[in-house]
Write an enzyme that holds these catalytic residues in place. Sequence first.
Site, PDB file in Angstrom:
ATOM      1  N   CYS B 159       0.583  -1.090  -0.080  1.00  0.00           N
ATOM      2  CA  CYS B 159      -0.295   0.107   0.007  1.00  0.00           C
ATOM      3  C   CYS B 159       0.866   1.453   0.466  1.00  0.00           C
ATOM      4  CB  CYS B 159      -1.417   0.611   0.835  1.00  0.00           C
ATOM      5  SG  CYS B 159      -2.079  -1.208   0.883  1.00  0.00           S
ATOM      6  N   HIS B 292      -2.256   8.566   6.703  1.00  0.00           N
ATOM      7  CA  HIS B 292      -2.672   6.959   6.206  1.00  0.00           C
ATOM      8  C   HIS B 292      -4.223   6.014   6.779  1.00  0.00           C
ATOM      9  CE1 HIS B 292      -1.637   3.088   4.043  1.00  0.00           C
ATOM     10  NE2 HIS B 292      -1.615   2.210   5.088  1.00  0.00           N
ATOM     11  N   HIS B 326      -9.663   2.438   0.686  1.00  0.00           N
ATOM     12  CA  HIS B 326      -8.728   2.357   0.205  1.00  0.00           C
ATOM     13  C   HIS B 326      -7.534   1.221  -0.709  1.00  0.00           C
ATOM     14  CE1 HIS B 326      -4.053   1.504   1.568  1.00  0.00           C
ATOM     15  NE2 HIS B 326      -4.379   1.940   2.737  1.00  0.00           N
TER      16      HIS B 326
END
Lengths: 85, 398, 184
Positions: B159, B292, B326
């Site tokens: 990610c 994040h 996400h």
Amino acid sequence: MKDLILELKEEIIEVLNFEGMTPEDIDENAPLFGDGLGLDSIDALELIVLMEKKYGIKLADPNQGREIFASIATMAAYITEHRTK
Amino acid sequence: MNQRIAITGLGIISAIGNNQSDTLRSLLESQSGIGEMQFLDSIHHEFPVGEVKLSDAELKKLCQIDDESIIGRTTLLGILAVREALKEAQIEQVEKHKIGLISGTTVGGMEKSEQFYLDFLQNDLHNEYINIHDCGACTEGIVEHTGNFCFCTTISTACSSAANALIMGANMLKAGYLDIVVVGGAECLSKFHLNGFNTLMILDKTPCKPFDQNRSGITLGEGAGYLVLETEEHAAKRNVKPICFVSGYGNACDAYHQTASSPDGKGALLAMQKALKMSGLKPQEIDYINAHGTGTQNNDLSEGIAVQQLFTPVPPISSTKSLTGHTTSAAGGVEIILSILAMKNQFLPQNLNYQDKIEELNFEPIKSNMLNHPIQHFLKNSFGFGGNNSSIIISNNI
Amino acid sequence: MRNVQGAITIRNHQVILQGEILFQRDQSMPNVQFFSELYRELKLAYPKFFKMDPLAKLGFLAAELLLSPLSAEDKEEMKIFLACSHSSIESDTMFQNTISDESDYYPSPSLFVYTLPNIVIGEIAIRHKIYGENSLQLTSPLNFNSIIKTLHKQIKWEENRYALIGYLDYYNDKYEAEFYLIHS
């Protein structure tokens, strides 16, 4: 119960890749996490899969696993009570 | 020579818009793109997702690519965003520049491979999709439809991939290996990683609630975000006005666990410290943090602890994953661009679905859009499994 | 000034460290058994090794041999930059097999973890307590020789630091690793 404990030890050695370990090496009353077998969070998730695949027990909450997976003995007790296969 | 790294073009597509202007509108209205699955063919409808609101056929049309073409969704998303970024940077013919493309992806062509997996094993009906399976094939597919880049490579650090593409691109510019570099990432949803995150029991059955005490996991999204980088001097030579600047970046390893973040947020803290050090800024000069903020119990606590170790008080902070979901490998690119749009329009974007403060933390995220709020410098965190933590500081063009 | 302080290759069941054959086995041996035998030869007490996927095992072993002479201090801020071409395809396939059959649908979390190719870097970092910059890129195997050179260009070098750079790959029962220890 004794058979189930042996079976669980064999399953855990296989599923969690404990190379070179035999069921006799695992004390069913020793903690699975931390000082005992030293399992980690991914192992716990893999045990949740094992519970469903082998015994038909669905655990929805990973935190539920903490008590159930305290030792092989606690796991066996829980399985005996809740198994659907 | 002025080595400051300028950003001269942005391209974005995600659940909240197919381009910059749509995205800005959604961001200003705090309009989430998270909802029930429409395009991903999975049985797991209990998980909301942040899908790009276009089918593959519609994406192809938008890209002006023949409907019969063998091309994956990740590549299509990437093509749209790279084209938008190149256009803004006034790069009409890629081959006329010493320009590279560094693209982050991890899922690659998986969404097609999983569709045809049994065919691959049993017959030769869809073997042409094997050739577009690789992550690298996605990057090559983007190149094929955007221009003849003299250098291209693919970063795969889960990610944080897009953020690491930016870091590598900036390093290559500073070292003089490229004049311009397009950096970012693209990732579509796949059953493969939806199932994977589900086995880790970190998907939320409601839209994700980053930094909330009762947060219960990630909402997966998809999208692409790319930025055009060049030195300030090179932009001036081309007569292109920088949108803003990359003033610092850092990457560190958490060295704690394959997937979980350390309880003390060591890797996150090191990454932020490195980025600040490179920028020469003091913590109090950071006006906004785009976290994040995945919405998992583990990430938000660990990241929060790292943030409050470094910042006293913690500047306004939000996770825009609450709007887009996400977008995994694309997240660094998508979220830096969302933050730049907010910076250029002088507002701080909201952290949706937040109610209660995390007990262990001393700060709350931004509860509603804060308008008329200038941002001079913001910090973006982007973390990946494998303990790969990146922080990037962007500064406004004043 | 940068210099190469160590080099290791592992391919065809042969480990070459600093130019000398350190360990080898017959090529008919299954890969995973070869990795296990090398692990035992090194007398490591790190049972987590057996939980890793083949790609992570390969990278872990190569790093172990190259980094063992270094102190904890040397390793703390070390950079790790690796490249591979087939990513995590071995684990991807194994994980896909746990989800593609509706009647036997038990997605495996431990397999999913290794569907990320950069987990090998995480494993090396956890083992050696390395907190430095790290990244993994996917490149074509055709320009294998230039990968090391290219990696050299992409890293911001700092004085008196170590970096572990290299290439590794595992696909279709074929594997190779070529790692270098660089000091600047």
